[in-house]
Design an enzyme around this catalytic site. Structure first.
Site, PDB file in Angstrom:
ATOM      1  N   ASP A 195     -12.103 -10.707  -0.544  1.00  0.00           N
ATOM      2  CA  ASP A 195     -13.362 -10.898   0.178  1.00  0.00           C
ATOM      3  C   ASP A 195     -14.402  -9.977  -0.449  1.00  0.00           C
ATOM      4  OD1 ASP A 195     -12.595  -8.478   1.416  1.00  0.00           O
ATOM      5  OD2 ASP A 195     -12.313  -9.376   3.386  1.00  0.00           O
TER       6      ASP A 195
ATOM      7  N   GLU B  74       0.815  -1.228   0.000  1.00  0.00           N
ATOM      8  CA  GLU B  74       0.000   0.000   0.000  1.00  0.00           C
ATOM      9  C   GLU B  74       0.850   1.280   0.000  1.00  0.00           C
ATOM     10  OE1 GLU B  74      -2.621  -0.565   3.375  1.00  0.00           O
ATOM     11  OE2 GLU B  74      -3.418  -2.441   2.574  1.00  0.00           O
TER      12      GLU B  74
ATOM     13  N   HIS C 135     -10.407  -6.443  -2.013  1.00  0.00           N
ATOM     14  CA  HIS C 135     -11.454  -6.288  -0.996  1.00  0.00           C
ATOM     15  C   HIS C 135     -12.638  -5.620  -1.695  1.00  0.00           C
ATOM     16  CE1 HIS C 135      -8.984  -7.547   2.349  1.00  0.00           C
ATOM     17  NE2 HIS C 135      -8.030  -6.721   1.962  1.00  0.00           N
TER      18      HIS C 135
ATOM     19  N   GLU D 266      -6.028 -10.964  -1.072  1.00  0.00           N
ATOM     20  CA  GLU D 266      -6.849 -10.742   0.133  1.00  0.00           C
ATOM     21  C   GLU D 266      -8.331 -10.694  -0.242  1.00  0.00           C
ATOM     22  OE1 GLU D 266      -5.487  -7.344   2.406  1.00  0.00           O
ATOM     23  OE2 GLU D 266      -3.380  -7.848   2.070  1.00  0.00           O
TER      24      GLU D 266
ATOM     25  N   ASN E 149       2.004  -5.000  -3.259  1.00  0.00           N
ATOM     26  CA  ASN E 149       0.650  -5.444  -2.932  1.00  0.00           C
ATOM     27  C   ASN E 149      -0.183  -4.230  -2.529  1.00  0.00           C
ATOM     28  OD1 ASN E 149      -1.186  -7.716  -2.168  1.00  0.00           O
ATOM     29  ND2 ASN E 149      -0.951  -6.929  -0.084  1.00  0.00           N
TER      30      ASN E 149
HETATM   31  O1  9MR Z   1      -7.220  -8.355   8.711  1.00  0.00           O
HETATM   32  C1  9MR Z   1      -6.338  -7.467   9.340  1.00  0.00           C
HETATM   33  C2  9MR Z   1      -6.914  -7.013  10.672  1.00  0.00           C
HETATM   34  O2  9MR Z   1      -6.942  -8.087  11.577  1.00  0.00           O
HETATM   35  C3  9MR Z   1      -6.138  -5.855  11.243  1.00  0.00           C
HETATM   36  O3  9MR Z   1      -6.793  -5.377  12.399  1.00  0.00           O
HETATM   37  C4  9MR Z   1      -6.001  -4.758  10.175  1.00  0.00           C
HETATM   38  C5  9MR Z   1      -5.225  -3.573  10.692  1.00  0.00           C
HETATM   39  O4  9MR Z   1      -4.776  -2.765   9.690  1.00  0.00           O
HETATM   40  O5  9MR Z   1      -5.346  -5.294   9.034  1.00  0.00           O
HETATM   41  C6  9MR Z   1      -6.109  -6.281   8.408  1.00  0.00           C
HETATM   42  O6  9MR Z   1      -5.448  -6.744   7.249  1.00  0.00           O
HETATM   43  C7  9MR Z   1      -5.196  -5.785   6.225  1.00  0.00           C
HETATM   44  C8  9MR Z   1      -3.964  -6.244   5.473  1.00  0.00           C
HETATM   45  O7  9MR Z   1      -2.891  -6.432   6.340  1.00  0.00           O
HETATM   46  C9  9MR Z   1      -3.590  -5.260   4.380  1.00  0.00           C
HETATM   47  N1  9MR Z   1      -4.701  -4.999   3.505  1.00  0.00           N
HETATM   48  C10 9MR Z   1      -5.962  -4.641   4.144  1.00  0.00           C
HETATM   49  C11 9MR Z   1      -6.328  -5.702   5.186  1.00  0.00           C
HETATM   50  C12 9MR Z   1      -7.687  -5.410   5.787  1.00  0.00           C
HETATM   51  O8  9MR Z   1      -7.645  -4.200   6.488  1.00  0.00           O
END
Ligand code: 9MR
Length: 390
Positions: A291, A181, A260, A289, A224
């Site tokens: 969903d 990101e 997402h 990722e 990513n």
């Molecule tokens: O799923 C993850 C969640 O448990 C955390 O609280 C969150 C914090 O930023 O991050 C989520 O995972 C993220 C991933 O690492 C990067 N892309 C977005 C995902 C969803 O927020």
């Protein structure tokens, strides 16, 4: 001047003052993944349905939002969860357990406990691992974000982190989300919130890839991001950046879209075209990722129509990847609503994964499985019970 051109200029300048990078060809050889081993791949499961060389993955729930919920750590405590994790998936991604705040909680102190147990679980179950992540603006420990470091110290901190973490799992992690990101919605580098870019300038991005490659020459190194499914300003920024980096011989091997999605918005119709243009650059691609969330009715239960639309989105995302030769990894961000991040982050939304909170498969599960089968998977005939999807 477009921001990416600015990066080009800075990177070019940096290249002059840095030792010659390894040529792009020094990356891992083109990916020819072996077929999933029949010992792990039970008929009727998702991994069984996947064509040879195509991995179907999931995030491994733990850390992050889970810590504020009233359940124990899913990965280590939920036996049924672990069973399905092993049974259906040929790749796993630590959802939070390899992020800086967990793996490097104090300066110079690493905590590899959770990450080790995921990698060992994967090895026992014949699964790939996607490492996530080394260079990000979020989930960094306070000692790092609030520390008062010179540029030289910060560089050393990043170098040591990448060397320690990637090196520890060398030969055991297939793909790393090296940089996560780094661009915002309009395709501008995150020069404010990403500590590395803010303090050290954009050329540090190339160094992160170089250091990761030195620590594990066999790992595929990825950019990513979310919101890069379509051909748009953000994916254009990556497209320009990776070309510059490749031209300089920086070991970048892949580009991945998180995917997402929400049924409130249309499906990103240029996903396949977008993956293909990165593929044409010689990069691997992956969906990392996936969903598909939705706004839930008052009952809190998704309607059959919503589940159908969701299923259609999952299927389209999978097909886009299957249709691009170098896209050989499709990972969902959790497989059960029991542990999804979505309701915690989006009020009133949920039902984003392929199984409900009691692990009952939804239409999306069956859509993924039949799409994989149509693409040539399923080494052996499915037994009669396979239709239950368990
Ligand atoms: O799923 C993850 C969640 O448990 C955390 O609280 C969150 C914090 O930023 O991050 C989520 O995972 C993220 C991933 O690492 C990067 N892309 C977005 C995902 C969803 O927020």
């Amino acid at each position: 001047m477009k921001p990416v051109r600015l990066i080009t200029a800075v990177l070019a300048a940096a290249a002059l003052s840095l030792p010659l990078a390894a040529p792009a060809a020094a990356g891992p050889s083109p990916d020819h993944r072996p077929p999933d081993h029949p010992r792990h791949s039970k008929p009727g499961t998702l991994r069984w349905a996947a064509p040879d060389g195509f991995v179907i993955g999931t995030a491994v729930a733990g850390g992050g939002h889970h810590e504020e919920q009233d359940y124990p750590d899913p990965f280590t405590s939920d036996r049924k969860y672990r069973k399905l994790l092993a049974r259906h998936f040929s790749s796993v991604s630590p959802e939070n357990q390899m992020k800086w705040e967990y793996i490097h909680p104090e300066r110079g102190e690493y905590d590899f406990g959770m990450a080790d147990s995921i990698v060992e679980f994967a090895e026992r179950n014949g699964q790939d691992v996607r490492g996530h992540t080394l260079f990000w603006h979020s989930q960094n420990p306070a000692w790092l974000e609030e520390g008062d470091f010179s540029d030289e110290e910060l560089r050393e901190i990043l170098h040591d982190h990448i060397t320690a973490v990637v090196g520890r799992y060398a030969g055991r992690i297939d793909q790393w989300d090296v940089a996560n990101e780094i661009f915002d919605e309009s395709g501008e580098l995150r020069t404010e919130d990403n500590i590395w870019i803010r303090e050290l300038g954009p050329e540090i991005i190339a160094d992160a890839f170089r250091w990761a490659h030195e620590a594990d020459p066999s790992a595929e190194l990825y950019f990513n991001d979310y919101g890069v499914e379509d051909v748009n300003a953000k994916s254009d920024a990556y497209y320009a950046l990776v070309q510059d980096l490749l031209a300089e011989g920086v070991p970048v091997h892949g580009f991945s879209a998180q995917v997402h999605l929400s049924t409130q918005y249309g499906f990103p119709g240029s996903l396949q075209e977008n993956l293909r243009r990165f593929d044409d650059l010689g990069l691997g691609t992956a969906l990392t990722e996936v969903d598909v969330r939705m706004r839930l009715p008052e009952s809190g239960v998704a309607t059959p129509e919503q589940l159908e639309q969701q299923s259609d989105y999952y299927e389209q995302a999978l097909s886009a990847c299957l249709n691009v030769e170098g896209c050989d990894s499709f990972t969902i961000w959790g497989f059960t609503d029991k542990y999804s991040w979505v309701p915690v982050f989006f009020e009133g939304e949920g039902s984003a994964t392929i199984m409900d909170g009691r692990f009952t498969p939804k239409p999306a599960y069956f859509a993924l499985r039949s799409t994989l089968l149509e693409a040539g998977g399923g080494g052996r005939p499915a037994p009669p019970w396979a239709g239950r999807g368990r």
